[in-house]
Write an enzyme that holds these catalytic residues in place. Structure first.
Site, mmCIF file in Angstrom:
data_model
loop_
_atom_site.group_PDB
_atom_site.id
_atom_site.type_symbol
_atom_site.label_atom_id
_atom_site.label_comp_id
_atom_site.label_asym_id
_atom_site.label_seq_id
_atom_site.Cartn_x
_atom_site.Cartn_y
_atom_site.Cartn_z
ATOM 1 C CG ASP A 53 -0.376 -0.118 2.518
ATOM 2 O OD1 ASP A 53 0.871 -0.200 2.604
ATOM 3 O OD2 ASP A 53 -1.122 -0.122 3.522
ATOM 4 C CB SER A 54 4.605 1.706 -0.103
ATOM 5 O OG SER A 54 4.854 0.539 -0.864
ATOM 6 C CG ASP A 92 0.361 -4.098 1.962
ATOM 7 O OD1 ASP A 92 0.553 -5.053 2.736
ATOM 8 O OD2 ASP A 92 1.173 -3.156 1.821
ATOM 9 C CE LYS A 122 3.076 -6.038 3.758
ATOM 10 N NZ LYS A 122 2.630 -4.819 4.482
ATOM 11 C CD GLU A 124 0.355 -1.659 7.883
ATOM 12 O OE1 GLU A 124 0.042 -0.867 8.794
ATOM 13 O OE2 GLU A 124 0.862 -1.299 6.815
ATOM 14 C CD GLU A 191 7.757 -0.554 7.658
ATOM 15 O OE1 GLU A 191 6.798 -1.247 7.282
ATOM 16 O OE2 GLU A 191 7.965 0.602 7.242
HETATM 17 O O1 KIV Z 1 3.582 -1.139 1.618
HETATM 18 C C1 KIV Z 1 4.768 -1.493 1.673
HETATM 19 O O2 KIV Z 1 5.589 -1.174 0.799
HETATM 20 C C2 KIV Z 1 5.193 -2.320 2.788
HETATM 21 C C3 KIV Z 1 6.654 -2.549 2.944
HETATM 22 C C4 KIV Z 1 7.328 -1.327 3.432
HETATM 23 C C5 KIV Z 1 6.924 -3.707 3.800
HETATM 24 O O3 KIV Z 1 4.383 -2.745 3.561
#
Ligand code: KIV
Length: 272
Positions: A53-54, A92, A122, A124, A191
Protein backbone atom coordinates in the site's frame (compact mmCIF):
# COMPACT_ATOMS: atom_id res chain seq x y z
CA UNK A 1 25.98 -10.62 -15.02
CA UNK A 2 23.95 -13.76 -14.29
CA UNK A 3 25.98 -14.90 -11.25
CA UNK A 4 23.38 -13.66 -8.81
CA UNK A 5 20.36 -14.80 -10.77
CA UNK A 6 18.16 -17.58 -9.43
CA UNK A 7 18.38 -20.85 -11.34
CA UNK A 8 15.45 -22.51 -9.53
CA UNK A 9 12.56 -21.51 -11.76
CA UNK A 10 9.82 -23.26 -9.76
CA UNK A 11 6.93 -21.05 -8.71
CA UNK A 12 7.44 -19.75 -5.17
CA UNK A 13 4.65 -20.97 -2.87
CA UNK A 14 3.91 -20.84 0.87
CA UNK A 15 5.54 -24.27 1.16
CA UNK A 16 8.64 -23.15 -0.71
CA UNK A 17 8.96 -20.11 1.59
CA UNK A 18 9.02 -22.38 4.65
CA UNK A 19 11.54 -24.70 2.95
CA UNK A 20 13.74 -21.70 2.19
CA UNK A 21 13.74 -20.73 5.86
CA UNK A 22 14.50 -24.33 6.91
CA UNK A 23 17.37 -24.51 4.40
CA UNK A 24 18.75 -21.08 5.36
CA UNK A 25 18.09 -19.72 1.86
CA UNK A 26 17.35 -16.00 2.21
CA UNK A 27 14.14 -14.65 0.68
CA UNK A 28 14.39 -11.55 -1.55
CA UNK A 29 11.20 -9.49 -1.69
CA UNK A 30 10.60 -6.16 -3.43
CA UNK A 31 7.51 -4.05 -3.83
CA UNK A 32 5.96 -3.74 -7.26
CA UNK A 33 2.95 -1.82 -8.49
CA UNK A 34 2.86 -2.33 -12.26
CA UNK A 35 3.14 -5.02 -14.95
CA UNK A 36 6.41 -3.96 -16.61
CA UNK A 37 8.36 -3.61 -13.36
CA UNK A 38 6.90 -6.89 -12.05
CA UNK A 39 8.05 -8.67 -15.22
CA UNK A 40 11.61 -7.34 -14.82
CA UNK A 41 11.81 -8.20 -11.09
CA UNK A 42 10.32 -11.65 -11.64
CA UNK A 43 12.72 -12.47 -14.48
CA UNK A 44 15.65 -11.26 -12.34
CA UNK A 45 14.67 -13.86 -9.72
CA UNK A 46 13.00 -11.91 -6.92
CA UNK A 47 11.23 -14.50 -4.74
CA UNK A 48 8.29 -12.36 -3.61
CA UNK A 49 6.61 -9.30 -5.07
CA UNK A 50 4.74 -7.15 -2.59
CA UNK A 51 1.96 -5.00 -3.98
CA UNK A 52 2.44 -2.67 -1.05
CA UNK A 53 0.00 0.00 0.00
CA UNK A 54 3.14 2.15 -0.26
CA UNK A 55 1.66 2.59 -3.77
CA UNK A 56 -0.27 5.33 -1.98
CA UNK A 57 3.03 7.22 -1.48
CA UNK A 58 5.11 6.03 -4.42
CA UNK A 59 2.50 5.86 -7.19
CA UNK A 60 -0.07 8.41 -6.03
CA UNK A 61 2.03 10.95 -4.11
CA UNK A 62 0.06 10.79 -0.85
CA UNK A 63 1.89 11.54 2.42
CA UNK A 64 0.72 8.26 4.04
CA UNK A 65 -0.60 4.84 3.06
CA UNK A 66 -4.05 5.58 4.44
CA UNK A 67 -5.82 7.07 1.39
CA UNK A 68 -5.32 4.19 -1.08
CA UNK A 69 -8.57 2.33 -1.75
CA UNK A 70 -9.43 -1.33 -2.16
CA UNK A 71 -10.24 -0.79 -5.85
CA UNK A 72 -6.87 0.92 -6.40
CA UNK A 73 -4.99 -1.92 -4.65
CA UNK A 74 -6.88 -4.45 -6.77
CA UNK A 75 -5.84 -2.60 -9.94
CA UNK A 76 -2.14 -2.59 -8.93
CA UNK A 77 -2.23 -6.25 -7.83
CA UNK A 78 -3.87 -7.34 -11.10
CA UNK A 79 -1.10 -5.63 -13.09
CA UNK A 80 1.67 -7.17 -10.96
CA UNK A 81 0.17 -10.68 -11.06
CA UNK A 82 0.12 -10.55 -14.87
CA UNK A 83 3.86 -9.79 -14.87
CA UNK A 84 4.88 -12.49 -12.37
CA UNK A 85 5.54 -16.08 -13.39
CA UNK A 86 7.77 -17.36 -10.57
CA UNK A 87 7.47 -14.88 -7.72
CA UNK A 88 5.00 -15.23 -4.84
CA UNK A 89 2.73 -12.18 -5.15
CA UNK A 90 1.46 -10.62 -1.92
CA UNK A 91 -1.13 -7.83 -1.91
CA UNK A 92 -1.58 -5.44 1.01
CA UNK A 93 -5.11 -5.11 2.34
CA UNK A 94 -5.49 -1.32 2.50
CA UNK A 95 -6.44 0.70 5.56
CA UNK A 96 -10.16 0.29 6.31
CA UNK A 97 -10.60 -2.94 4.35
CA UNK A 98 -10.10 -5.31 7.30
CA UNK A 99 -10.45 -3.28 10.53
CA UNK A 100 -14.24 -2.83 10.55
CA UNK A 101 -15.40 -6.38 11.21
CA UNK A 102 -14.40 -9.93 10.36
CA UNK A 103 -17.13 -10.51 7.78
CA UNK A 104 -16.22 -7.34 5.92
CA UNK A 105 -12.52 -8.29 6.06
CA UNK A 106 -13.21 -11.78 4.70
CA UNK A 107 -15.41 -10.40 1.91
CA UNK A 108 -12.65 -7.97 0.89
CA UNK A 109 -9.97 -10.66 1.15
CA UNK A 110 -11.96 -12.99 -1.12
CA UNK A 111 -12.53 -10.15 -3.59
CA UNK A 112 -8.79 -9.38 -3.84
CA UNK A 113 -7.95 -13.06 -4.37
CA UNK A 114 -10.67 -13.52 -7.02
CA UNK A 115 -9.97 -10.35 -8.99
CA UNK A 116 -6.17 -10.08 -8.89
CA UNK A 117 -4.66 -13.56 -9.13
CA UNK A 118 -2.25 -12.76 -6.28
CA UNK A 119 -0.97 -15.53 -3.98
CA UNK A 120 -1.42 -14.00 -0.52
CA UNK A 121 -2.59 -10.96 1.41
CA UNK A 122 -0.73 -8.84 3.96
CA UNK A 123 -2.42 -7.29 7.01
CA UNK A 124 -0.84 -4.98 9.59
CA UNK A 125 -1.20 -5.74 13.29
CA UNK A 126 -0.85 -8.35 16.02
CA UNK A 127 -3.20 -9.87 18.60
CA UNK A 128 -5.90 -7.26 17.91
CA UNK A 129 -6.48 -8.65 14.40
CA UNK A 130 -5.63 -12.32 15.06
CA UNK A 131 -9.28 -13.43 14.78
CA UNK A 132 -9.60 -11.61 11.46
CA UNK A 133 -6.43 -13.26 10.16
CA UNK A 134 -7.69 -16.66 11.36
CA UNK A 135 -10.95 -16.31 9.47
CA UNK A 136 -9.05 -15.39 6.29
CA UNK A 137 -6.51 -18.23 6.59
CA UNK A 138 -9.35 -20.66 7.43
CA UNK A 139 -10.92 -19.66 4.11
CA UNK A 140 -7.75 -20.98 2.46
CA UNK A 141 -6.14 -17.60 1.80
CA UNK A 142 -2.45 -17.26 2.76
CA UNK A 143 -1.75 -14.26 4.99
CA UNK A 144 1.52 -12.43 5.61
CA UNK A 145 1.56 -10.51 8.92
CA UNK A 146 3.22 -7.13 9.45
CA UNK A 147 4.56 -5.99 12.85
CA UNK A 148 6.78 -3.22 14.23
CA UNK A 149 6.37 0.08 12.41
CA UNK A 150 3.03 -0.54 10.73
CA UNK A 151 2.47 2.54 8.52
CA UNK A 152 -1.34 2.34 8.60
CA UNK A 153 -1.06 3.27 12.32
CA UNK A 154 1.26 6.23 11.71
CA UNK A 155 -1.14 8.75 13.26
CA UNK A 156 -1.27 6.66 16.43
CA UNK A 157 2.55 6.29 16.55
CA UNK A 158 3.13 9.97 15.76
CA UNK A 159 6.46 9.33 13.99
CA UNK A 160 8.35 6.89 11.76
CA UNK A 161 10.91 6.18 14.52
CA UNK A 162 12.17 2.65 15.27
CA UNK A 163 9.59 0.59 17.22
CA UNK A 164 9.96 -1.85 20.12
CA UNK A 165 13.16 -0.43 21.63
CA UNK A 166 11.52 -0.68 25.07
CA UNK A 167 11.27 -4.07 26.76
CA UNK A 168 7.46 -4.04 27.07
CA UNK A 169 6.85 -3.32 23.37
CA UNK A 170 9.53 -5.85 22.40
CA UNK A 171 7.80 -8.54 24.47
CA UNK A 172 4.41 -7.65 22.93
CA UNK A 173 5.95 -7.99 19.47
CA UNK A 174 7.34 -11.44 20.28
CA UNK A 175 3.93 -12.49 21.63
CA UNK A 176 2.35 -11.16 18.41
CA UNK A 177 4.79 -13.20 16.30
CA UNK A 178 3.58 -16.36 18.08
CA UNK A 179 -0.08 -15.26 17.84
CA UNK A 180 0.16 -14.57 14.09
CA UNK A 181 1.87 -17.91 13.54
CA UNK A 182 -0.94 -19.66 15.46
CA UNK A 183 -3.51 -17.70 13.41
CA UNK A 184 -2.06 -19.29 10.26
CA UNK A 185 0.26 -16.61 8.83
CA UNK A 186 2.72 -17.96 6.26
CA UNK A 187 5.32 -15.19 6.88
CA UNK A 188 5.66 -11.94 8.79
CA UNK A 189 7.14 -8.60 7.72
CA UNK A 190 9.05 -6.90 10.55
CA UNK A 191 9.52 -3.19 9.94
CA UNK A 192 11.96 -0.87 11.71
CA UNK A 193 12.72 -2.78 14.90
CA UNK A 194 16.08 -3.51 16.59
CA UNK A 195 18.14 -6.28 14.96
CA UNK A 196 18.43 -8.19 18.26
CA UNK A 197 14.63 -8.41 18.50
CA UNK A 198 14.39 -9.65 14.90
CA UNK A 199 16.90 -12.39 15.73
CA UNK A 200 14.60 -13.58 18.55
CA UNK A 201 11.54 -13.50 16.26
CA UNK A 202 13.39 -15.53 13.60
CA UNK A 203 14.10 -18.26 16.17
CA UNK A 204 10.59 -18.19 17.69
CA UNK A 205 8.54 -19.67 14.83
CA UNK A 206 9.10 -21.80 11.70
CA UNK A 207 7.60 -19.24 9.28
CA UNK A 208 9.90 -16.69 7.59
CA UNK A 209 10.47 -13.21 9.01
CA UNK A 210 11.00 -10.67 6.23
CA UNK A 211 12.77 -7.54 7.48
CA UNK A 212 12.80 -3.91 6.42
CA UNK A 213 15.02 -1.80 8.63
CA UNK A 214 15.02 -4.75 11.03
CA UNK A 215 18.52 -6.19 10.62
CA UNK A 216 19.20 -9.75 9.52
CA UNK A 217 16.11 -11.90 9.05
CA UNK A 218 14.96 -14.84 6.90
CA UNK A 219 14.51 -12.38 4.06
CA UNK A 220 14.46 -8.70 3.20
CA UNK A 221 12.02 -6.35 1.52
CA UNK A 222 12.57 -2.87 0.12
CA UNK A 223 10.39 -0.43 -1.77
CA UNK A 224 11.56 -0.85 -5.36
CA UNK A 225 11.51 2.86 -6.25
CA UNK A 226 13.70 3.59 -3.21
CA UNK A 227 16.28 0.85 -3.86
CA UNK A 228 16.52 1.84 -7.53
CA UNK A 229 17.08 5.46 -6.51
CA UNK A 230 14.07 6.81 -8.38
CA UNK A 231 13.00 8.70 -5.31
CA UNK A 232 16.08 10.62 -4.15
CA UNK A 233 14.54 12.51 -1.25
CA UNK A 234 14.04 9.45 1.00
CA UNK A 235 17.26 8.22 2.64
CA UNK A 236 16.63 6.24 5.82
CA UNK A 237 19.61 4.39 7.35
CA UNK A 238 18.26 0.97 6.32
CA UNK A 239 17.99 1.82 2.62
CA UNK A 240 20.70 0.56 0.28
CA UNK A 241 20.50 2.17 -3.17
CA UNK A 242 21.44 -0.14 -6.05
CA UNK A 243 20.97 2.41 -8.84
CA UNK A 244 20.36 6.07 -9.36
CA UNK A 245 17.35 6.02 -11.64
CA UNK A 246 16.55 9.61 -10.71
CA UNK A 247 19.79 10.73 -12.34
CA UNK A 248 19.53 8.28 -15.25
CA UNK A 249 15.95 9.32 -16.05
CA UNK A 250 16.63 13.04 -15.69
CA UNK A 251 19.64 12.75 -18.00
CA UNK A 252 17.74 10.65 -20.59
CA UNK A 253 14.74 12.98 -20.59
CA UNK A 254 17.05 16.01 -20.83
CA UNK A 255 18.76 14.55 -23.92
CA UNK A 256 15.37 13.71 -25.50
CA UNK A 257 14.14 17.28 -24.94
CA UNK A 258 17.33 18.69 -26.47
CA UNK A 259 17.01 16.39 -29.53
CA UNK A 260 13.37 17.37 -30.09
CA UNK A 261 14.10 21.07 -29.68
CA UNK A 262 17.05 21.06 -32.10
CA UNK A 263 15.20 18.86 -34.62
CA UNK A 264 17.67 15.92 -34.50
CA UNK A 265 14.88 13.57 -33.43
CA UNK A 266 13.37 11.88 -35.34
CA UNK A 267 16.15 11.15 -37.84
CA UNK A 268 15.40 9.84 -41.35
CA UNK A 269 15.92 6.22 -40.20
CA UNK A 270 13.40 6.77 -37.40
CA UNK A 271 10.76 8.02 -39.85
CA UNK A 272 8.36 6.13 -42.20
O1 KIV B 1 3.58 -1.14 1.62
C1 KIV B 1 4.77 -1.49 1.67
O2 KIV B 1 5.59 -1.17 0.80
C2 KIV B 1 5.19 -2.32 2.79
C3 KIV B 1 6.65 -2.55 2.94
C4 KIV B 1 7.33 -1.33 3.43
C5 KIV B 1 6.92 -3.71 3.80
O3 KIV B 1 4.38 -2.75 3.56
Amino acid sequence: MSGYLVTDTRKVTTRRLREMKEAGVKIAMLTSYDYTTAKILDAAGVDCLLVGDSASNVMAGHATTLPITLDQMIYHAMCVSRGAKRAFVVCDMPFGSYQIDRTDALRNAVRIMKETGCDALKLEGGAAIADTIRSITQAGIPVVGHLGLTPQSIHQFGSYAVRAREEAEAQTLLNDVETLYQAGCCAIVLEKIPAALTAKAVKAVPIPMIGIGAGEADGQVLVVDDMLGKNNDFSPKFLRRYANLHEIMTDAVGRYIADVKEGSFPAAEESY
